[in-house]
Design a protein around this motif. Structure first.
Motif, short mmCIF file in Angstrom:
data_model
loop_
_atom_site.label_atom_id
_atom_site.label_comp_id
_atom_site.label_asym_id
_atom_site.label_seq_id
_atom_site.Cartn_x
_atom_site.Cartn_y
_atom_site.Cartn_z
N VAL A 189 0.77 -1.46 0.31
CA VAL A 189 -0.10 -0.27 -0.31
C VAL A 189 1.09 0.95 -0.07
O VAL A 189 1.33 1.84 0.93
CB VAL A 189 -0.95 -0.50 1.02
N ALA A 190 0.88 1.79 -1.42
CA ALA A 190 1.73 3.28 -1.20
C ALA A 190 1.03 4.31 -0.08
O ALA A 190 0.12 4.28 -0.22
CB ALA A 190 1.70 3.84 -2.47
N PRO A 191 2.09 4.62 0.03
CA PRO A 191 1.68 6.53 0.75
C PRO A 191 1.34 7.55 0.14
O PRO A 191 1.30 7.50 -1.20
CB PRO A 191 2.88 7.18 0.85
N GLY A 192 -0.27 7.38 0.81
CA GLY A 192 -1.48 8.44 0.23
C GLY A 192 -2.49 7.89 -0.62
O GLY A 192 -3.46 8.85 -0.93
N ALA A 193 -2.42 6.96 0.24
CA ALA A 193 -3.69 5.71 -0.33
C ALA A 193 -4.84 6.87 0.64
O ALA A 193 -4.74 6.44 2.04
CB ALA A 193 -3.42 3.80 0.04
N PRO A 194 -6.22 6.68 -0.06
CA PRO A 194 -7.19 7.26 1.34
C PRO A 194 -7.67 5.91 1.83
O PRO A 194 -7.53 4.54 0.99
CB PRO A 194 -8.28 7.19 -0.84
N ALA A 195 -8.42 6.34 2.91
CA ALA A 195 -9.05 5.52 3.82
C ALA A 195 -10.32 5.00 2.86
O ALA A 195 -11.26 5.47 2.85
CB ALA A 195 -9.46 5.94 5.19
N LYS A 196 -10.48 3.79 1.83
CA LYS A 196 -11.25 3.63 0.90
C LYS A 196 -10.89 2.17 1.05
O LYS A 196 -10.30 1.40 0.83
CB LYS A 196 -11.97 4.51 0.62
N ALA A 197 -12.10 1.44 -0.12
CA ALA A 197 -11.67 0.17 -0.11
C ALA A 197 -10.89 0.25 -1.92
O ALA A 197 -11.05 1.13 -3.04
CB ALA A 197 -13.20 -1.11 -0.64
N LEU A 198 -9.82 0.15 -1.69
CA LEU A 198 -8.95 -0.92 -3.06
C LEU A 198 -9.45 -2.23 -3.49
O LEU A 198 -9.28 -2.94 -3.23
CB LEU A 198 -7.59 -1.00 -2.75
N THR A 199 -9.90 -2.49 -5.58
CA THR A 199 -10.42 -3.67 -5.69
C THR A 199 -9.22 -3.56 -6.39
O THR A 199 -8.83 -3.17 -7.42
CB THR A 199 -11.92 -3.34 -6.17
N ASN A 200 -8.55 -4.97 -6.46
CA ASN A 200 -8.24 -5.29 -8.39
C ASN A 200 -8.50 -6.28 -8.47
O ASN A 200 -9.16 -7.19 -7.91
CB ASN A 200 -6.66 -5.60 -7.49
N GLU A 201 -8.51 -6.23 -9.90
CA GLU A 201 -9.03 -8.00 -10.41
C GLU A 201 -8.12 -8.71 -11.51
O GLU A 201 -7.11 -8.35 -11.82
CB GLU A 201 -10.29 -7.24 -11.21
N ALA A 202 -8.76 -10.21 -11.67
CA ALA A 202 -7.72 -10.90 -12.51
C ALA A 202 -8.26 -11.40 -13.62
O ALA A 202 -9.75 -11.83 -13.52
CB ALA A 202 -6.87 -12.19 -11.60
N THR A 203 -8.10 -11.30 -14.75
CA THR A 203 -9.26 -11.99 -15.86
C THR A 203 -7.58 -13.23 -16.62
O THR A 203 -6.52 -13.04 -16.36
CB THR A 203 -9.08 -11.32 -16.57
N ALA A 204 -8.33 -13.87 -17.29
CA ALA A 204 -7.22 -15.42 -17.98
C ALA A 204 -7.97 -15.54 -19.26
O ALA A 204 -9.19 -15.07 -19.79
CB ALA A 204 -7.87 -16.32 -17.23
N SER A 205 -6.82 -15.50 -19.95
CA SER A 205 -7.05 -15.96 -21.01
C SER A 205 -6.31 -17.16 -21.86
O SER A 205 -5.14 -16.76 -21.74
CB SER A 205 -6.74 -14.42 -22.80
N VAL A 206 -6.80 -17.93 -22.40
CA VAL A 206 -5.90 -18.99 -23.23
C VAL A 206 -6.11 -19.39 -24.96
O VAL A 206 -7.37 -18.65 -25.34
CB VAL A 206 -6.38 -19.87 -22.79
N LEU A 207 -5.94 -20.50 -25.83
CA LEU A 207 -5.92 -20.13 -26.91
C LEU A 207 -6.62 -21.62 -26.67
O LEU A 207 -5.99 -22.79 -25.91
CB LEU A 207 -5.13 -20.23 -27.78
N LEU A 208 -7.69 -22.99 -27.42
CA LEU A 208 -8.58 -23.58 -27.72
C LEU A 208 -7.17 -23.97 -28.96
O LEU A 208 -6.79 -23.61 -29.44
CB LEU A 208 -9.67 -23.68 -27.82
N PRO A 209 -7.48 -25.53 -29.36
CA PRO A 209 -6.05 -26.34 -30.18
C PRO A 209 -7.17 -25.91 -31.20
O PRO A 209 -6.57 -26.03 -31.98
CB PRO A 209 -7.15 -28.06 -29.66
N THR A 210 -8.66 -25.42 -31.21
CA THR A 210 -8.91 -24.62 -32.81
C THR A 210 -8.44 -23.90 -33.09
O THR A 210 -8.75 -22.87 -34.35
CB THR A 210 -10.54 -24.68 -33.10
N GLY A 211 -7.59 -23.02 -31.93
CA GLY A 211 -6.91 -21.45 -32.03
C GLY A 211 -8.18 -20.54 -31.81
O GLY A 211 -7.63 -19.17 -32.00
N ASP A 212 -9.37 -20.32 -31.41
CA ASP A 212 -9.97 -19.95 -30.60
C ASP A 212 -9.97 -19.42 -29.46
O ASP A 212 -9.58 -20.04 -28.31
CB ASP A 212 -11.45 -20.29 -31.06
N PRO A 213 -10.11 -18.05 -29.51
CA PRO A 213 -9.55 -17.03 -27.69
C PRO A 213 -11.01 -17.54 -26.84
O PRO A 213 -12.49 -17.77 -27.57
CB PRO A 213 -9.23 -16.23 -28.24
N VAL A 214 -10.13 -17.89 -25.93
CA VAL A 214 -11.67 -18.15 -24.30
C VAL A 214 -10.74 -17.19 -23.79
O VAL A 214 -10.03 -16.94 -23.16
CB VAL A 214 -11.76 -19.24 -24.27
#
Length: 208
Positions: free
Chosen positions: A127-152
């Protein structure tokens, strides 16, 4: 009324479909590709200067192997990654993995994942200096390729940490009395009346 097989003409009589099973029961029960992403933090609250440990788990819930698995983690402002703390679990053993950072985004390259396989990483952020007193939300996403080459894609999975400013906050509590020292003895006596609406200025320039 129904239409006769191979026709758009409606009929009130019975309609026979000899291959009804090919129409009504050819429904896939399992998805070809499905990514489940879960993200958790090791604490719900943190102060400025403290670190938060995050853990992200990706599961291939589909029936096909996937390749070129990438996990992208977007950090909010005032939450900085701690260099050298990223780990991937390999056969129960944590192995260092360094993400590619672009701005506030971390990209982890995780390779291939068989059906039912899991990939798990962990890292720490400060947590960096200056951070306000509130909720900090971070999110993660995943991406892959199928054997057909289609992204998911999969996710996003979110983790929320509430920031407490602690001693780094400019809002502090001042304990004491403000009163009129009528007898000028430098001490509060029962006969000294309190003073309201007074601004107190400290020797460091802060005021109340």
């Amino acid at each position: 009324p129904l239409a006769s097989p191979g026709s758009f003409t409606l009929t009130s009589g019975p309609v026979v479909l000899p291959d009804v099973s090919a129409v009504g029961f050819n429904v896939p029960l399992f998805p070809l590709a499905s990514l489940a992403v879960m993200k958790v933090a090791d604490r719900s609250h943190a102060r400025v200067g403290e670190t938060v440990a995050y853990r992200v788990q990706i599961t291939n819930a589909g029936t096909l192997p996937i390749s070129s698995l990438h996990l992208t983690d977007l950090l909010p402002e005032f939450l900085d990654p701690v260099e050298g703390t990223s780990r991937r679990m390999a056969d129960g053993v944590p192995v260092r993995i360094d993400p590619v950072q672009s701005g506030r985004s971390l990209d982890f390259s995780l390779g291939d994942l068989p059906p039912g396989g899991q990939a798990e990483i962990s890292y720490r952020a400060r947590v960096a200096p200056g951070a306000p007193a509130k909720a900090l939300t971070n999110e993660a996403t995943a991406s892959v390729l199928l054997p057909t080459g289609d992204p998911v894609g999969g996710g996003p999975a979110r983790a929320v940490v509430f920031i407490r400013q602690g001693i780094f906050s400019f809002q502090q509590s001042l304990i004491g009395r403000v009163y009129e020292d009528r007898d000028a003895n430098g001490w509060f006596d029962p006969g000294d009346p309190p003073l309201a609406g007074v601004r107190v200025v400290l020797d460091n320039g802060m005021s109340v």
